[in-house]
Design a protein around this motif. Structure first.
Motif, PDB file in Angstrom:
ATOM      1  N   LEU A   1       4.343   8.674   9.624  1.00 26.75           N
ATOM      2  CA  LEU A   1       5.726   8.313   9.954  1.00 26.75           C
ATOM      3  C   LEU A   1       6.218   7.153   9.089  1.00 26.75           C
ATOM      4  CD1 LEU A   1       5.655   8.607  13.841  1.00 26.75           C
ATOM      5  CD2 LEU A   1       7.088   9.938  12.292  1.00 26.75           C
ATOM      6  N   ASP A   2       5.331   6.180   8.845  1.00 22.55           N
ATOM      7  CA  ASP A   2       5.693   5.052   7.978  1.00 22.55           C
ATOM      8  C   ASP A   2       6.000   5.556   6.569  1.00 22.55           C
ATOM      9  OD1 ASP A   2       5.195   3.397  10.093  1.00 22.55           O
ATOM     10  OD2 ASP A   2       3.322   2.576   9.313  1.00 22.55           O
ATOM     11  N   LEU A   3       5.122   6.436   6.069  1.00 18.92           N
ATOM     12  CA  LEU A   3       5.322   6.966   4.706  1.00 18.92           C
ATOM     13  C   LEU A   3       6.634   7.741   4.623  1.00 18.92           C
ATOM     14  CD1 LEU A   3       1.657   8.063   3.912  1.00 18.92           C
ATOM     15  CD2 LEU A   3       2.969   6.359   2.629  1.00 18.92           C
ATOM     16  N   LEU A   4       6.932   8.489   5.692  1.00 16.55           N
ATOM     17  CA  LEU A   4       8.205   9.234   5.710  1.00 16.55           C
ATOM     18  C   LEU A   4       9.384   8.272   5.670  1.00 16.55           C
ATOM     19  CD1 LEU A   4       7.307  12.026   8.263  1.00 16.55           C
ATOM     20  CD2 LEU A   4       8.274  12.427   5.986  1.00 16.55           C
ATOM     21  N   ALA A   5       9.248   7.135   6.378  1.00 18.98           N
ATOM     22  CA  ALA A   5      10.332   6.143   6.393  1.00 18.98           C
ATOM     23  C   ALA A   5      10.517   5.540   5.009  1.00 18.98           C
ATOM     24  CB  ALA A   5      10.031   5.053   7.422  1.00 18.98           C
ATOM     25  N   VAL A   6       9.390   5.235   4.344  1.00 19.10           N
ATOM     26  CA  VAL A   6       9.482   4.656   2.993  1.00 19.10           C
ATOM     27  C   VAL A   6      10.098   5.681   2.038  1.00 19.10           C
ATOM     28  CG1 VAL A   6       8.169   3.691   1.072  1.00 19.10           C
ATOM     29  CG2 VAL A   6       7.499   3.172   3.411  1.00 19.10           C
ATOM     30  N   LEU A   7       9.678   6.926   2.199  1.00 25.60           N
ATOM     31  CA  LEU A   7      10.192   8.008   1.354  1.00 25.60           C
ATOM     32  C   LEU A   7      11.704   8.174   1.541  1.00 25.60           C
ATOM     33  CD1 LEU A   7       8.595   9.823  -0.520  1.00 25.60           C
ATOM     34  CD2 LEU A   7       8.484  11.533   1.294  1.00 25.60           C
ATOM     35  N   ALA A   8      12.142   7.949   2.775  1.00 25.59           N
ATOM     36  CA  ALA A   8      13.568   8.090   3.061  1.00 25.59           C
ATOM     37  C   ALA A   8      14.358   6.878   2.572  1.00 25.59           C
ATOM     38  CB  ALA A   8      13.772   8.282   4.564  1.00 25.59           C
ATOM     39  N   GLY A   9      13.634   5.915   1.979  1.00 21.57           N
ATOM     40  CA  GLY A   9      14.316   4.765   1.393  1.00 21.57           C
ATOM     41  C   GLY A   9      14.620   3.673   2.378  1.00 21.57           C
ATOM     42  N   LYS A  10      13.950   3.719   3.517  1.00 22.16           N
ATOM     43  CA  LYS A  10      14.200   2.656   4.493  1.00 22.16           C
ATOM     44  C   LYS A  10      13.445   1.421   4.038  1.00 22.16           C
ATOM     45  CE  LYS A  10      15.117   5.773   8.239  1.00 22.16           C
ATOM     46  NZ  LYS A  10      14.640   6.416   9.426  1.00 22.16           N
TER      47      LYS A  10
ATOM     48  N   PHE B   1      -1.336  -0.730  21.437  1.00 25.64           N
ATOM     49  CA  PHE B   1      -0.540  -1.444  20.458  1.00 25.64           C
ATOM     50  C   PHE B   1      -0.678  -0.734  19.126  1.00 25.64           C
ATOM     51  CE2 PHE B   1      -1.739  -4.411  23.698  1.00 25.64           C
ATOM     52  CZ  PHE B   1      -0.561  -5.077  23.956  1.00 25.64           C
ATOM     53  N   GLN B   2       0.386  -0.584  18.438  1.00 28.19           N
ATOM     54  CA  GLN B   2       0.362  -0.005  17.106  1.00 28.19           C
ATOM     55  C   GLN B   2       0.961  -1.023  16.160  1.00 28.19           C
ATOM     56  OE1 GLN B   2      -0.398   2.885  15.642  1.00 28.19           O
ATOM     57  NE2 GLN B   2      -0.361   4.518  17.139  1.00 28.19           N
ATOM     58  N   ILE B   3       0.463  -0.981  14.926  1.00 31.52           N
ATOM     59  CA  ILE B   3       1.149  -1.779  13.924  1.00 31.52           C
ATOM     60  C   ILE B   3       2.268  -0.885  13.436  1.00 31.52           C
ATOM     61  CG2 ILE B   3       0.973  -2.920  11.704  1.00 31.52           C
ATOM     62  CD1 ILE B   3      -2.099  -2.943  12.307  1.00 31.52           C
ATOM     63  N   THR B   4       3.465  -1.262  13.700  1.00 28.78           N
ATOM     64  CA  THR B   4       4.567  -0.395  13.311  1.00 28.78           C
ATOM     65  C   THR B   4       5.721  -1.274  12.860  1.00 28.78           C
ATOM     66  OG1 THR B   4       5.980   1.402  13.997  1.00 28.78           O
ATOM     67  CG2 THR B   4       5.450  -0.200  15.686  1.00 28.78           C
ATOM     68  N   THR B   5       6.816  -0.697  12.696  1.00 26.12           N
ATOM     69  CA  THR B   5       7.963  -1.417  12.181  1.00 26.12           C
ATOM     70  C   THR B   5       9.216  -0.895  12.854  1.00 26.12           C
ATOM     71  OG1 THR B   5       9.401  -1.424  10.283  1.00 26.12           O
ATOM     72  CG2 THR B   5       7.697   0.211  10.265  1.00 26.12           C
ATOM     73  N   PRO B   6      10.177  -1.743  13.035  1.00 20.24           N
ATOM     74  CA  PRO B   6      11.404  -1.250  13.661  1.00 20.24           C
ATOM     75  C   PRO B   6      12.080  -0.157  12.831  1.00 20.24           C
ATOM     76  CG  PRO B   6      11.413  -3.655  13.471  1.00 20.24           C
ATOM     77  CD  PRO B   6      10.230  -3.170  12.741  1.00 20.24           C
ATOM     78  N   TYR B   7      11.679  -0.039  11.549  1.00 21.41           N
ATOM     79  CA  TYR B   7      12.369   0.910  10.669  1.00 21.41           C
ATOM     80  C   TYR B   7      11.723   2.282  10.662  1.00 21.41           C
ATOM     81  CZ  TYR B   7      14.510  -3.403   9.206  1.00 21.41           C
ATOM     82  OH  TYR B   7      15.165  -4.585   9.215  1.00 21.41           O
ATOM     83  N   ALA B   8      10.429   2.351  10.928  1.00 22.83           N
ATOM     84  CA  ALA B   8       9.791   3.663  11.008  1.00 22.83           C
ATOM     85  C   ALA B   8       9.717   4.037  12.481  1.00 22.83           C
ATOM     86  CB  ALA B   8       8.387   3.604  10.428  1.00 22.83           C
TER      87      ALA B   8
ATOM     88  N   ALA C   1       0.830  -1.208   0.000  1.00 20.11           N
ATOM     89  CA  ALA C   1       0.000   0.000   0.000  1.00 20.11           C
ATOM     90  C   ALA C   1       0.865   1.259   0.000  1.00 20.11           C
ATOM     91  CB  ALA C   1      -0.914  -0.009   1.217  1.00 20.11           C
ATOM     92  N   TYR C   2       1.890   1.278   0.854  1.00 22.36           N
ATOM     93  CA  TYR C   2       2.762   2.460   0.921  1.00 22.36           C
ATOM     94  C   TYR C   2       3.551   2.631  -0.381  1.00 22.36           C
ATOM     95  CZ  TYR C   2       1.972   2.751   5.992  1.00 22.36           C
ATOM     96  OH  TYR C   2       1.422   2.890   7.228  1.00 22.36           O
ATOM     97  N   ASP C   3       4.096   1.528  -0.894  1.00 18.68           N
ATOM     98  CA  ASP C   3       4.886   1.617  -2.132  1.00 18.68           C
ATOM     99  C   ASP C   3       4.024   2.159  -3.264  1.00 18.68           C
ATOM    100  OD1 ASP C   3       7.143   0.777  -0.944  1.00 18.68           O
ATOM    101  OD2 ASP C   3       7.069  -1.294  -1.670  1.00 18.68           O
ATOM    102  N   ASP C   4       2.819   1.595  -3.401  1.00 21.22           N
ATOM    103  CA  ASP C   4       1.923   2.044  -4.468  1.00 21.22           C
ATOM    104  C   ASP C   4       1.519   3.501  -4.282  1.00 21.22           C
ATOM    105  OD1 ASP C   4       2.116  -0.444  -5.463  1.00 21.22           O
ATOM    106  OD2 ASP C   4      -0.037  -0.903  -5.446  1.00 21.22           O
ATOM    107  N   ALA C   5       1.275   3.875  -3.013  1.00 21.50           N
ATOM    108  CA  ALA C   5       0.860   5.258  -2.742  1.00 21.50           C
ATOM    109  C   ALA C   5       1.967   6.222  -3.159  1.00 21.50           C
ATOM    110  CB  ALA C   5       0.548   5.419  -1.258  1.00 21.50           C
ATOM    111  N   ILE C   6       3.191   5.917  -2.756  1.00 20.83           N
ATOM    112  CA  ILE C   6       4.301   6.828  -3.072  1.00 20.83           C
ATOM    113  C   ILE C   6       4.600   6.812  -4.577  1.00 20.83           C
ATOM    114  CG2 ILE C   6       6.787   7.171  -2.719  1.00 20.83           C
ATOM    115  CD1 ILE C   6       6.214   6.650   0.255  1.00 20.83           C
ATOM    116  N   ASP C   7       4.498   5.660  -5.209  1.00 20.37           N
ATOM    117  CA  ASP C   7       4.693   5.588  -6.672  1.00 20.37           C
ATOM    118  C   ASP C   7       3.688   6.480  -7.391  1.00 20.37           C
ATOM    119  OD1 ASP C   7       6.750   3.892  -6.472  1.00 20.37           O
ATOM    120  OD2 ASP C   7       5.674   2.077  -7.146  1.00 20.37           O
TER     121      ASP C   7
END
Ligand code: SF4
Ligand code: FES
Length: 590
Positions: free
Chosen positions: A507-516, A539-546, A304-310
């Motif tokens: 924050l997730d989108l910012l992480a993807v944008l930053a190429g993480k 609880f949040q669905i999150t990732t160690p990278y964002a 979803a994030y990849d497609d959104a940013i693309d």
């Protein structure tokens, strides 16, 4: 400062305060039923009677006051040097008599009463009552009554404190309730054919110290001792009413007012009290969706994030601009993070604020009272909690005149002209019901659309990417109310299925944008320390990278990045932490 001694404790007071007010302010316990800070004083229940001694004005010697008779502490003003006892043999004998009298006709049906566990009659019976009843005659039985859209009256539990009657006369100004009959036939009732149906009606349920007025919506729903309480802020109107969310095992059961004399005093409107139902709606969006061959399919967050940013980048590559519509239902922190994301992608992005629903006119209770009167309660026609906060943040970030109103935003999208230089749009919703219009859906036609929303609506079918957002109960943040007061609130319950707070999505989108390169679909439990204004135990669905969303940290960040947003670091009022209750009886582990 004048002082008074209550049960051996010296307390300062301001002239004009009653003995009971001084005791309450100093946590000296005196039993009380009919007294309520927000209502007139009638001194009718008589349980607060105390023994008073005062200095003789001529000799200065401490002597029994008013001939030594017991006096209602809720009505008697405190005097300098007064010595008061609510625990003397005479005062205690009165408390026992009042309790015995009140319980004569009480059905003692605590096991099936909703008030059980938060009932003054129960508590005082334990502390001030007798262990046994001497009453052997038939009790007076009165029928249960449906007296309004939200309220049931169980008359035989009533102790005739008249708080409810005074509320409808002094606060709502609607006077639907009255005292009917005399003596042991006395009861609370409505006038024939006139239900208690004013916009503040359910406050009488909170006011009732016993289980005589019950909430239809909460009836037999949950035993109160299972409920956890999280301080929060009215999520659906501009008033910023201070509320407490009562929840258990991830489910909200009821909302009650929190006292804030600057904002909502002791009350909330019925629309705020019952306005949380959308949190558990069947229509909640529960998973990210992406369009595949023209139809939506569920997908993970990575896709979803990849497609959104693309899609957003594609629009920029085609020499088009991108746009962001920030909902006035979102928090200040979310507006900031979404703005940061869009600004990173396109510094010239068009930023608009979503529609601010208005229903009717502002109303002041009681009717005719001036709005600034200390007893007036205002109900706002504006049905969005943070239009001012979102505007404050976006203006601080992008500059005065750079933020479009909803109508102007639609025009920028080409409504009315058919031409627009915008190629992709990020739209946020989070309204408690369908908020979309044909104009919005039409003007998004031909534009790549990312929708972050909580409930199904016509825009979901139109959007290319759909990301499920979080309701107010599932996140922390800050709202600015109609009086420009910034108030933080906490997360009460865990997020539903795959939903995420809009702050975490940004924050997730910012992480993807930053190429993480991150496994963003991975669900990680995140328990943040329980500081005020922060996630209590969510609880949040999150990732160690964002980065994990942390409302307090985002407030600090935005104040540091934009000096005009300094108020977010200095002027945010935090909810008071719930006071820990300690059992005064032996607790047995089962
Ligand atoms: S119904 Fe409740 S609030 Fe009203 S008089 Fe009876 S006990 Fe008091
Ligand atoms: S609280 Fe004082 S008489 Fe009722």
């Amino acid at each position: 400062m004048p002082t008074i001694t209550i049960n051996g404790r010296k307390c300062d007071f301001s002239p004009g305060q009653t003995i009971l007010q001084v005791a309450n302010a100093n946590t000296v316990e005196i039993p009380q039923y009919c007294y309520h800070e927000g209502l007139s004083i009638v001194a009718s229940c008589r349980i607060c009677l105390v023994e008073c001694h005062a200095p003789n004005p001529k000799t200065g010697a401490i002597e029994p006051f008013m001939g030594g008779k017991l006096l209602p502490s809720c009505q008697q003003t405190a005097m300098d040097g007064m010595v008061v006892y609510s625990d003397s043999p005479k005062a205690v004998a009165n408390q026992k008599s009042v309790m015995e009298y009140l319980l004569i006709n009480h059905p003692l049906d605590c096991p099936v009463c909703d008030q059980s566990g938060e009932c003054f009659l129960q508590d005082y019976s334990y502390e001030y009552g007798r262990g046994v009843s001497r009453f052997e005659e038939q009790k007076v039985k009165q029928p249960k009554k449906d007296i309004g859209p939200h309220v049931y009256l169980y008359s035989d539990r009533c102790i005739m404190c008249t708080r409810c009657v005074r509320f409808t006369r002094e606060v709502s100004g609607t006077s639907e309730l009255m005292v009917l009959g005399r003596g042991n036939k006395e009861e609370i009732d409505i006038f024939p054919g006139v239900p208690i149906a004013n916009e503040l009606s359910a406050n009488v349920i909170d006011l009732c110290p016993v289980g005589a007025l019950l909430d239809k919506d909460f009836l037999f729903a949950q035993r109160v001792w299972f409920l956890k309480e999280t301080p929060s802020i009215d999520p659906i109107t501009a008033s910023g009413d201070n509320i407490t969310i009562h929840h258990n095992e991830g489910k909200v059961y009821r909302i009650k007012p929190r006292i804030n004399m600057q904002v909502n005093k002791h009350w909330i409107t019925d629309e705020v009290r019952y306005g949380w139902k959308f949190v558990h709606s069947e229509d909640r969006l529960r998973s990210p969706l992406r369009k595949q061959f023209g139809v939506h399919v569920e997908c993970d967050y990575t896709k979803a994030y990849d497609d959104a940013i693309d899609g957003l980048r594609r629009a920029l590559g085609n020499y088009k601009r991108i746009a962001l519509l920030v909902s006035p239902m979102l928090t200040c922190e979310e507006a900031y993070l979404l703005g940061t994301f869009i600004r990173k992608l396109d510094p010239n992005a068009i930023i608009g604020i979503g529609p601010v629903p208005m229903i009717g006119q502002d109303k002041v209770f009681p009717a005719g009272m001036k709005e600034d009167h200390p007893k007036a309660f205002k109900m706002y026609a504006e049905k969005a909690p943070n239009a001012r906060g979102v505007k404050r943040i976006l203006t601080g970030m992008f500059g005065e005149g750079q933020i479009y109103s909803y109508d102007a935003f639609l025009r920028k999208l080409g409504l009315g002209t058919g031409s627009s230089d915008i190629g992709a749009v990020v739209v946020t919703g989070n309204y408690p019901k369908d908020w979309t219009s044909n104009d919005l859906v039409t003007s998004l036609s031909g534009k790549f659309t990312v929708l972050i929303d909580t409930l199904h609506n016509p825009l979901v079918d139109r959007a290319d990417i759909v990301i499920p957002g979080a309701t107010f109960a599932e996140k922390a943040g800050t709202f600015e109310n109609a009086k420009n007061i910034l108030q933080a609130f906490e997360q009460a319950i865990p997020l539903i299925e795959m939903a995420k707070s809009e702050g975490q999505i940004a924050l997730d989108l910012l992480a993807v944008l930053a190429g993480k390169d991150a496994p963003i679909d991975k669900q990680v439990s995140l328990v943040v320390e329980t500081t005020p204004g922060q996630v209590a135990a969510g609880f949040q669905i999150t990732t160690p990278y964002a980065e994990a969303f942390n409302a307090a940290k985002v407030r600090e960040q935005m104040a540091a990045a934009f000096p005009s947003l300094n108020a977010l670091a200095t002027n945010v009022s935090m909810p008071a932490l719930p006071v820990a209750q300690e059992a005064d009886m032996q607790v047995i582990d089962l």
